[in-house]
Design a protein around this motif. Sequence first.
Motif, PDB file in Angstrom:
ATOM      1  N   MET A  91     -43.004 -13.559 -32.473  1.00  0.00           N
ATOM      2  CA  MET A  91     -42.630 -14.793 -33.106  1.00  0.00           C
ATOM      3  C   MET A  91     -43.746 -15.204 -34.040  1.00  0.00           C
ATOM      4  N   ALA A  92     -43.373 -15.681 -35.222  1.00  0.00           N
ATOM      5  CA  ALA A  92     -44.348 -16.184 -36.186  1.00  0.00           C
ATOM      6  C   ALA A  92     -44.215 -17.693 -36.281  1.00  0.00           C
ATOM      7  N   ILE A  93     -45.342 -18.365 -36.307  1.00  0.00           N
ATOM      8  CA  ILE A  93     -45.384 -19.804 -36.557  1.00  0.00           C
ATOM      9  C   ILE A  93     -45.998 -19.966 -37.937  1.00  0.00           C
ATOM     10  N   VAL A  94     -45.218 -20.508 -38.874  1.00  0.00           N
ATOM     11  CA  VAL A  94     -45.672 -20.631 -40.257  1.00  0.00           C
ATOM     12  C   VAL A  94     -45.691 -22.095 -40.669  1.00  0.00           C
ATOM     13  N   GLY A  95     -46.457 -22.372 -41.723  1.00  0.00           N
ATOM     14  CA  GLY A  95     -46.552 -23.730 -42.241  1.00  0.00           C
ATOM     15  C   GLY A  95     -47.828 -23.891 -43.028  1.00  0.00           C
ATOM     16  N   ALA A  96     -47.918 -24.982 -43.747  1.00  0.00           N
ATOM     17  CA  ALA A  96     -49.084 -25.263 -44.579  1.00  0.00           C
ATOM     18  C   ALA A  96     -50.303 -25.551 -43.706  1.00  0.00           C
ATOM     19  N   SER A  97     -51.488 -25.474 -44.298  1.00  0.00           N
ATOM     20  CA  SER A  97     -52.712 -25.851 -43.597  1.00  0.00           C
ATOM     21  C   SER A  97     -52.581 -27.288 -43.116  1.00  0.00           C
ATOM     22  N   GLY A  98     -53.007 -27.516 -41.879  1.00  0.00           N
ATOM     23  CA  GLY A  98     -52.950 -28.861 -41.327  1.00  0.00           C
ATOM     24  C   GLY A  98     -51.624 -29.237 -40.701  1.00  0.00           C
ATOM     25  N   SER A  99     -50.685 -28.293 -40.639  1.00  0.00           N
ATOM     26  CA  SER A  99     -49.363 -28.611 -40.075  1.00  0.00           C
ATOM     27  C   SER A  99     -49.334 -28.579 -38.549  1.00  0.00           C
ATOM     28  N   GLY A 100     -50.397 -28.049 -37.930  1.00  0.00           N
ATOM     29  CA  GLY A 100     -50.466 -28.033 -36.470  1.00  0.00           C
ATOM     30  C   GLY A 100     -50.293 -26.665 -35.842  1.00  0.00           C
ATOM     31  N   LYS A 101     -50.261 -25.611 -36.658  1.00  0.00           N
ATOM     32  CA  LYS A 101     -50.016 -24.262 -36.142  1.00  0.00           C
ATOM     33  C   LYS A 101     -51.091 -23.818 -35.146  1.00  0.00           C
ATOM     34  N   SER A 102     -52.343 -23.913 -35.545  1.00  0.00           N
ATOM     35  CA  SER A 102     -53.432 -23.457 -34.675  1.00  0.00           C
ATOM     36  C   SER A 102     -53.550 -24.328 -33.436  1.00  0.00           C
ATOM     37  N   THR A 103     -53.305 -25.623 -33.579  1.00  0.00           N
ATOM     38  CA  THR A 103     -53.321 -26.521 -32.424  1.00  0.00           C
ATOM     39  C   THR A 103     -52.244 -26.109 -31.430  1.00  0.00           C
ATOM     40  N   LEU A 104     -51.044 -25.817 -31.940  1.00  0.00           N
ATOM     41  CA  LEU A 104     -49.963 -25.374 -31.063  1.00  0.00           C
ATOM     42  C   LEU A 104     -50.352 -24.095 -30.325  1.00  0.00           C
ATOM     43  N   LEU A 105     -50.944 -23.145 -31.041  1.00  0.00           N
ATOM     44  CA  LEU A 105     -51.358 -21.890 -30.416  1.00  0.00           C
ATOM     45  C   LEU A 105     -52.364 -22.156 -29.292  1.00  0.00           C
ATOM     46  N   SER A 106     -53.311 -23.049 -29.533  1.00  0.00           N
ATOM     47  CA  SER A 106     -54.306 -23.396 -28.511  1.00  0.00           C
ATOM     48  C   SER A 106     -53.650 -24.038 -27.295  1.00  0.00           C
ATOM     49  N   LEU A 107     -52.632 -24.853 -27.522  1.00  0.00           N
ATOM     50  CA  LEU A 107     -51.906 -25.467 -26.408  1.00  0.00           C
ATOM     51  C   LEU A 107     -51.116 -24.424 -25.630  1.00  0.00           C
ATOM     52  N   LEU A 108     -50.431 -23.529 -26.346  1.00  0.00           N
ATOM     53  CA  LEU A 108     -49.625 -22.501 -25.684  1.00  0.00           C
ATOM     54  C   LEU A 108     -50.479 -21.566 -24.834  1.00  0.00           C
ATOM     55  N   ALA A 109     -51.702 -21.299 -25.296  1.00  0.00           N
ATOM     56  CA  ALA A 109     -52.600 -20.394 -24.575  1.00  0.00           C
ATOM     57  C   ALA A 109     -53.396 -21.102 -23.490  1.00  0.00           C
ATOM     58  N   GLY A 110     -53.260 -22.406 -23.404  1.00  0.00           N
ATOM     59  CA  GLY A 110     -54.013 -23.148 -22.399  1.00  0.00           C
ATOM     60  C   GLY A 110     -55.461 -23.367 -22.763  1.00  0.00           C
TER      61      GLY A 110
END
Length: 196
Positions: free
Chosen positions: A1-20
Amino acid sequence: MAIVGASGSGKSTLLSLLAGLDVPSSGEVHLAGQALHRLSEDERAAIRAEHVGFVFQSFLLLPSLTAIENITLPAELAGVKDARERALTLLKQVGLSERADFYPAQLSGGEQQRVAIARAFITRPAVLFADEPSANLDAVTGQKIEDLLFRLNAEQGTTLVLVTHNDELARRCQRQCRMQAGRFIDTTTQDLADVG
């Protein structure tokens, strides 16, 4: 699965949450049958060690460890008995057998990212999270890293969740989720036969 979006859209934050790596201020995160949002940092770390691999955009290799030591570290921490043998196999798969005893400063950016990918796969994770895995690399090296990531993903049967700005890379995934201002605004699913 790819999570895409502009810088600052929350992609990396979401990844950090999903990984705990982070805990949500509200809502729930479940991984490997565990409610991560209810666990302590030590408990989340134990879940990550057993089930998760992570490839960071900036590699995050330990400068005082050689390539093989960087790769074996998570496996040794998880108590894997054949960590060195697994690391040597992965080094061969990523084309760096001859660089096993090199330190990160002695490796190119592409080589460092290949070491980071091998490190992420050493524990044979159920889920691999990759945050912009080719963003800091030139186009040719980036393409090789992406190909390697998908090849190892297929060979090990690992679920791959990646964050990218690259729509072409996102299209290689079975599913793409587009984020804007911390929310999903679009989700696309492809037939596996369409994924190259």
